[in-house]
Design an enzyme around this catalytic site. Sequence first.
Site, PDB file in Angstrom:
ATOM      1  N   ASP A  73       5.717  -8.408  -5.810  1.00  0.00           N
ATOM      2  CA  ASP A  73       5.331  -8.974  -4.512  1.00  0.00           C
ATOM      3  C   ASP A  73       4.489  -8.009  -3.685  1.00  0.00           C
ATOM      4  OD1 ASP A  73       7.724  -7.380  -4.313  1.00  0.00           O
ATOM      5  OD2 ASP A  73       8.083  -8.192  -2.313  1.00  0.00           O
ATOM      6  N   GLU A 127      10.606  -7.111  -3.161  1.00  0.00           N
ATOM      7  CA  GLU A 127      10.860  -5.708  -2.810  1.00  0.00           C
ATOM      8  C   GLU A 127      10.486  -5.431  -1.369  1.00  0.00           C
ATOM      9  OE1 GLU A 127      10.097  -1.413  -2.245  1.00  0.00           O
ATOM     10  OE2 GLU A 127       8.682  -3.046  -2.020  1.00  0.00           O
TER      11      GLU A 127
HETATM   12 ZN    ZN Z   1       6.010  -0.982  -3.250  1.00  0.00          ZN
END
Ligand code: ZN
Length: 355
Positions: A73, A127
């Site tokens: 992401d 994340e």
């Molecule tokens: Zn990162």
Amino acid sequence: MVLSEAVLADPVELTRALCDIPSVSRDEAAICDAVEAALKRLGHLTVERVGNTLVARTDLGRDRRVMLAGHLDTVPVNGNFPTRTEGDVMWGLGTSDMKSGTALALWIAATVERPRFDLSFAFYDCEEIEAVHNGLNKLSQSRPELLAADFAILLEPTYGLVEAGCQGTMRVRVTTRGKRAHSARSWKGENAIHRLGPVLERLNSYEAREVEVDGCVYREGLNAVFIGGGVAGNVIPDEGWVDVNYRFAPDRDEAAAEAHVREVFAGFEVEVSDTAPSCRPGLDRPEAAEFVAAAGGEFRAKLGWTDVARFATLGIPAVNFGPGDPNLAHKQDERVEIPRIRDCAAALRAYVEAS
Ligand SMILES: [Zn+2]
């Protein structure tokens, strides 16, 4: 979106291709589909998908296993999608944080069929948002066996330097108590805010440790980050508090860190509000030392907190290593230097291929 064989064979093309698939956190299905299809086509890997997180593994019966991991992401688009390339520089969302690194893991997966270690690859979602959504975090709780390895390399941006381990972080609230009274008759009360004085003094005179672990020097910090208290403009306050953040070296686990903070604030009410573990650099392990050598021999301590600590909780030492410049992460003018992608690719390849 299909990641063609030609794209998979070139870490720079692969970086561009991954960056040009939009994948802001919680919207990783398309990129996960593309990576999953590419991994399954390879034939020499077993591939498991859990949500939008993928784990691929070789199973060559080697005596050691090394994990390469990267998140899929990005932070939200900021006028920097898709990529554009000028000379030796690729600009755009994700180029530094961290699709140039994730691309290296996928490139190794695609091009090294017979590595000298067994290899595992983790490509995970979410994340960049709260830890409860983090694909690696969730997997470490639900399917830890998928992450088993002797050593892990997290391909977060480090500008091509090995940044080993990471410091842990803990937040505690130190509270003082008193007795309310009208401030016109303050002698009838006990001022809890005044009682914070010694707490601040202890912080002021605190000498933070510098700790060497496996040749890496970690510099700790113990700092007030918030302060509060007070009832009204004419009331002696009966409660005061300071939130303190402790950044601790990886020779301390969370329990040792908490014990230390309680010792510093002995005599005060201390409550832990938030904690994340440290991660030992593990450079005493041969697979880690060999990686440092392959990456040019230089390394330093990682002072921030990163997902390497997820591996630490599983007992796996881990380092950060990626081509991006960490100072450009999350910035509008995010970019990556193409020669650095090639250098990091060569180092990784030498590491997993060397005889
Ligand atoms: Zn990162």
